[in-house]
Design an enzyme around this catalytic site. Structure first.
Site, short mmCIF file in Angstrom:
data_model
loop_
_atom_site.label_atom_id
_atom_site.label_comp_id
_atom_site.label_asym_id
_atom_site.label_seq_id
_atom_site.Cartn_x
_atom_site.Cartn_y
_atom_site.Cartn_z
CG ASP A 7 -1.91 -1.11 1.24
OD1 ASP A 7 -2.33 -1.52 0.16
OD2 ASP A 7 -2.28 -1.57 2.34
CG ASP A 23 -11.50 -1.70 -0.11
OD1 ASP A 23 -10.74 -2.67 -0.01
OD2 ASP A 23 -11.18 -0.63 -0.65
#
Length: 251
Positions: free
Chosen positions: A11, A130
């Site tokens: 990330d 998500d």
């Protein structure tokens, strides 16, 4: 069951690898190119690179960093963050990505998924999901903008729709479990396994090698983690050894 893939996730924000808990309180975890190279040498089956700030900053993914990562590794590289058009996908593939991960842009304009699959093939299109527990018919809702906004979508309805639109893989990230190290959301993996015709990548919550085994047995085709690999509390080799010990084939 096909051989399970183990995938470290990078990330990235402001050119650095970051990690937090439930997408908040991000902390620095290192240089993305260096980490990607190390994971390749350690036996990772793929690497996923997510520009976590691109969507909220309304910009595209940093192509130069993608190219540098691709030059260091010789395994599949999936890149996500800030993808809004088919041209964005084309540019990422030219820069060295093998697959792209699309999340928020697909929620805002679902037809984009059809366009990407038609232009580049389903094998390129990974849908980033998500997901979190919510008051929907399945008990799980879909979030956008890096988990910041809960949409009105039911998770299972969206999983069915993205498959119809050409998804090649599903990256399931549990917002509830993300960064907690309490284990993958097994219920979520099982629910999606029941309706998915494409490979599932489980993400969010890995803290012990046993968690990877549990997720594989629940139906995941690939296992993705970040902080436990970045901090070296678990190695890729240890994960693969545990999977083998449980009778699960690995790459």
């Amino acid at each position: 069951m096909p051989a399970i893939r183990v995938i470290p996730c990078l990330d990235v924000a402001d050119g650095r690898v970051v990690k937090g808990v439930r997408f908040e309180n991000l902390r620095d975890s290192g240089d993305p190119v260096e980490l990607a190279s190390n994971y390749y040498l350690q036996g990772a089956d793929e690497v996923t690179f997510l520009d976590v700030a691109a969507t909220n900053e309304n910009r595209g993914t940093m192509l130069e960093m993608v190219t540098k990562c691709a030059e260091q590794i010789f395994i599949p590289l999936t890149v996500g963050g800030g993808i809004r058009t088919v041209d964005d996908v084309s540019n990422l593939l030219k820069s060295g990505a093998d697959k792209v991960s699309v999340g928020s842009a697909g929620i805002r304009r679902p037809q984009l998924l059809n366009e990407i699959a038609a232009e580049h093939g389903a094998q390129v299109l990974v849908i980033s999901l998500d997901l979190k527990r919510a008051a929907t018919k399945s008990g799980f809702g879909v979030t956008s903008n890096g988990g910041r906004e809960l949409t009105a979508l039911d998770a299972m309805d969206w999983v069915r729709e993205v498959q119809d639109r050409g998804a090649g893989e599903l990256l399931i990230n549990s917002i509830d479990a993300d960064g907690t190290r309490d284990g993958f959301d097994i219920e979520l993996i099982q629910k999606i396994r029941e309706i998915s015709q494409v490979p599932i990548i489980a993400s969010g919550g890995a803290g012990k090698v046993e968690h990877f085994v549990e997720a594989a047995l629940a139906g995941a085709d690939a296992l993705l983690a970040a902080s436990v690999f970045h901090e070296r509390s678990i190695s890729i080799a240890e994960v693969k050894s545990s999977l083998k010990a449980a009778g699960i084939e690995v790459r």
